[in-house]
Design an enzyme around this catalytic site. Structure first.
Site, PDB file in Angstrom:
ATOM      1  N   GLU A  74      16.010   8.842  16.897  1.00 45.78           N
ATOM      2  CA  GLU A  74      17.001   8.129  17.341  1.00 45.78           C
ATOM      3  C   GLU A  74      16.651   9.000  18.821  1.00 45.78           C
ATOM      4  O   GLU A  74      15.824   9.892  19.113  1.00 45.78           O
ATOM      5  CB  GLU A  74      18.007   8.911  17.262  1.00 45.78           C
ATOM      6  CG  GLU A  74      19.349   9.163  17.349  1.00 45.78           C
ATOM      7  CD  GLU A  74      19.650   7.235  17.704  1.00 45.78           C
ATOM      8  OE1 GLU A  74      18.691   6.411  18.283  1.00 45.78           O
ATOM      9  OE2 GLU A  74      20.359   6.949  17.583  1.00 45.78           O
ATOM     10  N   ASP A  75      17.317   7.825  20.195  1.00 46.12           N
ATOM     11  CA  ASP A  75      16.644   8.410  21.394  1.00 46.12           C
ATOM     12  C   ASP A  75      17.914   8.876  22.097  1.00 46.12           C
ATOM     13  O   ASP A  75      17.620  10.579  22.945  1.00 46.12           O
ATOM     14  CB  ASP A  75      16.900   6.702  22.248  1.00 46.12           C
ATOM     15  CG  ASP A  75      18.362   6.080  21.894  1.00 46.12           C
ATOM     16  OD1 ASP A  75      18.497   6.496  21.070  1.00 46.12           O
ATOM     17  OD2 ASP A  75      18.260   4.920  22.261  1.00 46.12           O
ATOM     18  N   ASP A 113      24.937  10.805  21.124  1.00 45.78           N
ATOM     19  CA  ASP A 113      26.102  11.305  21.986  1.00 45.78           C
ATOM     20  C   ASP A 113      27.657  11.669  21.457  1.00 45.78           C
ATOM     21  O   ASP A 113      27.264  12.996  20.873  1.00 45.78           O
ATOM     22  CB  ASP A 113      26.789   9.808  22.543  1.00 45.78           C
ATOM     23  CG  ASP A 113      27.545   9.606  23.628  1.00 45.78           C
ATOM     24  OD1 ASP A 113      28.503  11.168  23.946  1.00 45.78           O
ATOM     25  OD2 ASP A 113      27.807   8.759  24.577  1.00 45.78           O
ATOM     26  N   PHE A 146      26.214   8.784  31.268  1.00 45.81           N
ATOM     27  CA  PHE A 146      25.651   7.715  30.758  1.00 45.81           C
ATOM     28  C   PHE A 146      24.442   8.127  31.236  1.00 45.81           C
ATOM     29  O   PHE A 146      23.851   7.423  32.682  1.00 45.81           O
ATOM     30  CB  PHE A 146      26.183   6.506  31.364  1.00 45.81           C
ATOM     31  CG  PHE A 146      25.177   5.611  30.358  1.00 45.81           C
ATOM     32  CD1 PHE A 146      26.359   5.033  29.527  1.00 45.81           C
ATOM     33  CD2 PHE A 146      25.255   4.465  30.776  1.00 45.81           C
ATOM     34  CE1 PHE A 146      26.061   4.521  28.132  1.00 45.81           C
ATOM     35  CE2 PHE A 146      24.234   3.410  29.941  1.00 45.81           C
ATOM     36  CZ  PHE A 146      25.359   3.428  28.448  1.00 45.81           C
ATOM     37  N   ARG A 150      15.734  -0.970  30.154  1.00 43.67           N
ATOM     38  CA  ARG A 150      14.564   0.363  29.160  1.00 43.67           C
ATOM     39  C   ARG A 150      13.215   0.063  29.986  1.00 43.67           C
ATOM     40  O   ARG A 150      12.575   1.091  29.479  1.00 43.67           O
ATOM     41  CB  ARG A 150      14.838  -0.510  27.965  1.00 43.67           C
ATOM     42  CG  ARG A 150      16.035  -0.742  27.201  1.00 43.67           C
ATOM     43  CD  ARG A 150      15.974  -1.430  25.661  1.00 43.67           C
ATOM     44  NE  ARG A 150      16.991  -1.782  25.320  1.00 43.67           N
ATOM     45  CZ  ARG A 150      18.034  -1.459  24.393  1.00 43.67           C
ATOM     46  NH1 ARG A 150      17.429  -0.493  23.926  1.00 43.67           N
ATOM     47  NH2 ARG A 150      18.716  -2.203  24.099  1.00 43.67           N
TER      48      ARG A 150
HETATM   49  P1  IMP Z   1      26.815   8.064  19.355  1.00 42.93           P
HETATM   50  O1  IMP Z   1      26.965   6.955  17.840  1.00 42.93           O
HETATM   51  O2  IMP Z   1      28.260   8.216  20.058  1.00 42.93           O
HETATM   52  O3  IMP Z   1      26.215   9.477  18.654  1.00 42.93           O
HETATM   53  O4  IMP Z   1      25.805   7.079  19.774  1.00 42.93           O
HETATM   54  C1  IMP Z   1      24.396   6.596  19.428  1.00 42.93           C
HETATM   55  C2  IMP Z   1      24.172   5.003  19.877  1.00 42.93           C
HETATM   56  O5  IMP Z   1      24.972   5.176  21.647  1.00 42.93           O
HETATM   57  C3  IMP Z   1      22.603   5.683  20.693  1.00 42.93           C
HETATM   58  O6  IMP Z   1      21.792   5.276  20.012  1.00 42.93           O
HETATM   59  C4  IMP Z   1      22.813   4.699  21.918  1.00 42.93           C
HETATM   60  O7  IMP Z   1      21.850   3.388  21.496  1.00 42.93           O
HETATM   61  C5  IMP Z   1      24.006   4.767  22.835  1.00 42.93           C
HETATM   62  N1  IMP Z   1      24.416   5.577  23.586  1.00 42.93           N
HETATM   63  C6  IMP Z   1      25.224   6.738  24.045  1.00 42.93           C
HETATM   64  N2  IMP Z   1      24.721   7.850  24.798  1.00 42.93           N
HETATM   65  C7  IMP Z   1      23.744   6.907  25.265  1.00 42.93           C
HETATM   66  C8  IMP Z   1      24.075   6.515  26.654  1.00 42.93           C
HETATM   67  O8  IMP Z   1      24.017   7.925  28.488  1.00 42.93           O
HETATM   68  N3  IMP Z   1      22.892   5.861  27.647  1.00 42.93           N
HETATM   69  C9  IMP Z   1      22.346   4.695  27.122  1.00 42.93           C
HETATM   70  N4  IMP Z   1      22.710   4.543  26.333  1.00 42.93           N
HETATM   71  C10 IMP Z   1      23.180   5.865  25.369  1.00 42.93           C
END
Ligand code: IMP
Length: 170
Positions: free
Chosen positions: A93-94, A97, A146, A159
């Site tokens: 995963e990248d 959050d 962000f 990207r």
């Molecule tokens: P989560 O479900 O809140 O953990 O979010 C996961 C997904 O939200 C990641 O795989 C990203 O695609 C997107 N995301 C969350 N924070 C960021 C950020 O700071 N920049 C870009 N994408 C984000």
């Protein structure tokens, strides 16, 4: 935008992660399950830092946002996911959050019955995730800002930036 993590620092960290992953799996066969689209750049570098000869790769698209809340819905049929039964999986995963996306996806995976599941994430907003999703191989803990670049987007843009930047609006 403001620089957060430069390409040289990313490169060093990705190589370390590759080493850790290689020694964890040894010659055991496993699949790097790459989450589209944000992880593609990271994963392309990561898999080339893994020395195992028994690794393969696959991709899954998670549609994480439905409106404003993360759902973690998987854009792959259960029939297709069944190929991961009894397989050792490394989810790539990248960024984690809130952790909602991976929490839901991990539940889906559990129902399929892989041999094991580990998570590798380049970034984690620890103060937001608060341990909800346990990351086995982590690159960097970052603040609640962000970020864009190195595969991460803001409405599909940025990207292609080689460094990780803090997005501060235009
Ligand atoms: P989560 O479900 O809140 O953990 O979010 C996961 C997904 O939200 C990641 O795989 C990203 O695609 C997107 N995301 C969350 N924070 C960021 C950020 O700071 N920049 C870009 N994408 C984000």
């Amino acid at each position: 935008m403001r620089l957060l993590i430069c390409r040289e620092t990313i490169k060093k960290k990705v190589e370390e992660l590759g080493k850790d992953i290689s020694s964890h799996y040894g010659e055991k066969p496993f699949t790097c399950l790459i989450i589209l689209k944000g992880s593609t750049i990271f994963a392309a570098d990561l898999i080339r830092s893994i020395t195992s000869e028994n690794m393969d790769i696959d991709f899954v698209r998670l549609s994480s946002y439905s409106g404003t809340s993360s759902t973690g819905n998987v854009e792959m049929s259960m029939a297709e996911l069944n190929k991961f039964k009894d397989r050792h999986l490394l989810v790539v995963e990248d960024i984690v959050d809130t952790g909602n996306t991976l929490t839901h996806f991990m539940k889906t995976l559990e129902n399929i019955g892989p041999a094991s599941v580990k998570i590798c994430s380049l970034l984690e907003k620890k103060e937001i995730n608060q341990g909800k999703v346990k990351i086995d191989f982590l690159g960097f803990d970052i603040k609640n800002e962000f970020v864009i670049g190195y595969g991460l987007d803001m409405n599909e843009r940025f990207r292609n930036l080689p460094d990780i930047m803090i997005y501060e609006g235009e």
